[in-house]
Design an enzyme around this catalytic site. Structure first.
Site, PDB file in Angstrom:
ATOM      1  N   ASP A  38      38.339  -3.205  52.400  1.00 25.76           N
ATOM      2  CA  ASP A  38      37.415  -3.569  53.173  1.00 25.76           C
ATOM      3  C   ASP A  38      36.345  -3.787  51.790  1.00 25.76           C
ATOM      4  O   ASP A  38      37.130  -3.351  50.184  1.00 25.76           O
ATOM      5  CB  ASP A  38      36.511  -2.219  53.384  1.00 25.76           C
ATOM      6  CG  ASP A  38      36.863  -2.327  55.043  1.00 25.76           C
ATOM      7  OD1 ASP A  38      37.614  -2.388  55.184  1.00 25.76           O
ATOM      8  OD2 ASP A  38      36.311  -0.757  55.098  1.00 25.76           O
ATOM      9  N   LYS A  39      35.389  -4.925  51.545  1.00 21.62           N
ATOM     10  CA  LYS A  39      35.764  -5.975  50.625  1.00 21.62           C
ATOM     11  C   LYS A  39      34.007  -4.446  49.746  1.00 21.62           C
ATOM     12  O   LYS A  39      34.112  -5.006  48.313  1.00 21.62           O
ATOM     13  CB  LYS A  39      33.590  -6.609  50.869  1.00 21.62           C
ATOM     14  CG  LYS A  39      33.550  -7.123  49.870  1.00 21.62           C
ATOM     15  CD  LYS A  39      31.905  -8.940  50.855  1.00 21.62           C
ATOM     16  CE  LYS A  39      31.690  -9.698  49.453  1.00 21.62           C
ATOM     17  NZ  LYS A  39      29.939 -10.077  49.964  1.00 21.62           N
TER      18      LYS A  39
END
Length: 234
Positions: free
Chosen positions: A51-52
């Site tokens: 995930d970012k």
């Protein structure tokens, strides 16, 4: 955007920094382009994703043949992954396993269901992180989107700085891909990378527990029941 952790003729291991996306944006992948510029690779292959908001270990293939083998490890669930996280609140239980199907919820979020048709399975240990927070070591057996973030939210311990599932703002989202192990050419390769960016990782309590968790694969993880092991292989 990243720190280079290990260079192999067939693959690279990087420490992705928080708030760096690994997804394509208009057919461009700035992270891979930046890594390739450093290493001189003409093309790199993204083997898995983070995930970012999540920092930590990310595996990149350096050629098509290696990328196919490494991707097969993830598809066949022969990869061991360990994540660490800090939460704002204490969990309902200090250690355990979170099991359940995941379904889309509002906006870009997911939620954990009570059904177990194709469940996300996550084991965890936790310890004090100072100032009322909790420090987690998580071992996911499946690879669902937002799996650890949803699992910790489900036990009442949303990750600090997580703008979707958490309940406390912070200088970053406190989830880090800490350790990765996978088979390659007859050997099991293991890599561990402690987090650097983020004030809360550097508390005395967290540093002390990290010493205990420096080889997470050696800890006394409870054996999953046969039914859950079978579910993880779906």
């Amino acid at each position: 955007m990243f720190t280079l952790v290990h260079q192999h003729p067939d693959f690279l291991i990087i420490n992705k920094h928080p708030e760096v996306s690994v997804h394509k944006d208009d057919n461009d992948q700035p992270l891979l382009a930046a890594v390739a510029e450093l290493t001189g690779d003409k093309q790199l292959y993204l083997i898995h994703r983070l995930d970012k908001m999540t920092s930590g270990l990310l595996l990149l293939g350096r050629n098509k043949a290696a990328a196919a083998l490494l991707s097969a490890n993830f598809a066949n669930r022969t990869v061991e992954k360990f994540y660490i996280a800090i939460s704002t609140k204490k969990p309902k239980k200090k250690q355990g396993v979170v099991v359940g199907d995941m379904s889309r919820s509002r906006r870009s979020s997911w939620k954990l269901e009570s059904s177990k048709d194709n469940p996300a399975v996550t084991q965890f240990f936790s310890a004090a992180a100072g100032n009322g927070r909790r420090f987690f070591l998580c071992k996911p057996y499946t690879g669902k989107t937002h799996q650890i973030r949803v699992a910790l939210r489900s036990v009442g311990a949303g990750i600090t700085g997580d703008t979707i599932y958490g309940c406390e703002e912070a200088d970053r989202g406190y989830l880090h891909a800490y350790s990765l192990a996978f088979p390659y050419q007859g050997d099991t390769l293991r890599f561990t990378c402690p987090p650097v960016q983020g004030d809360l990782w550097h508390s005395d309590e967290v540093k002390a527990v990290l010493v205990e968790w420096q080889s997470p694969w050696t800890l006394d993880w409870p054996v999953l029941p046969a039914s859950l092991q079978k579910a993880c292989q779906r």
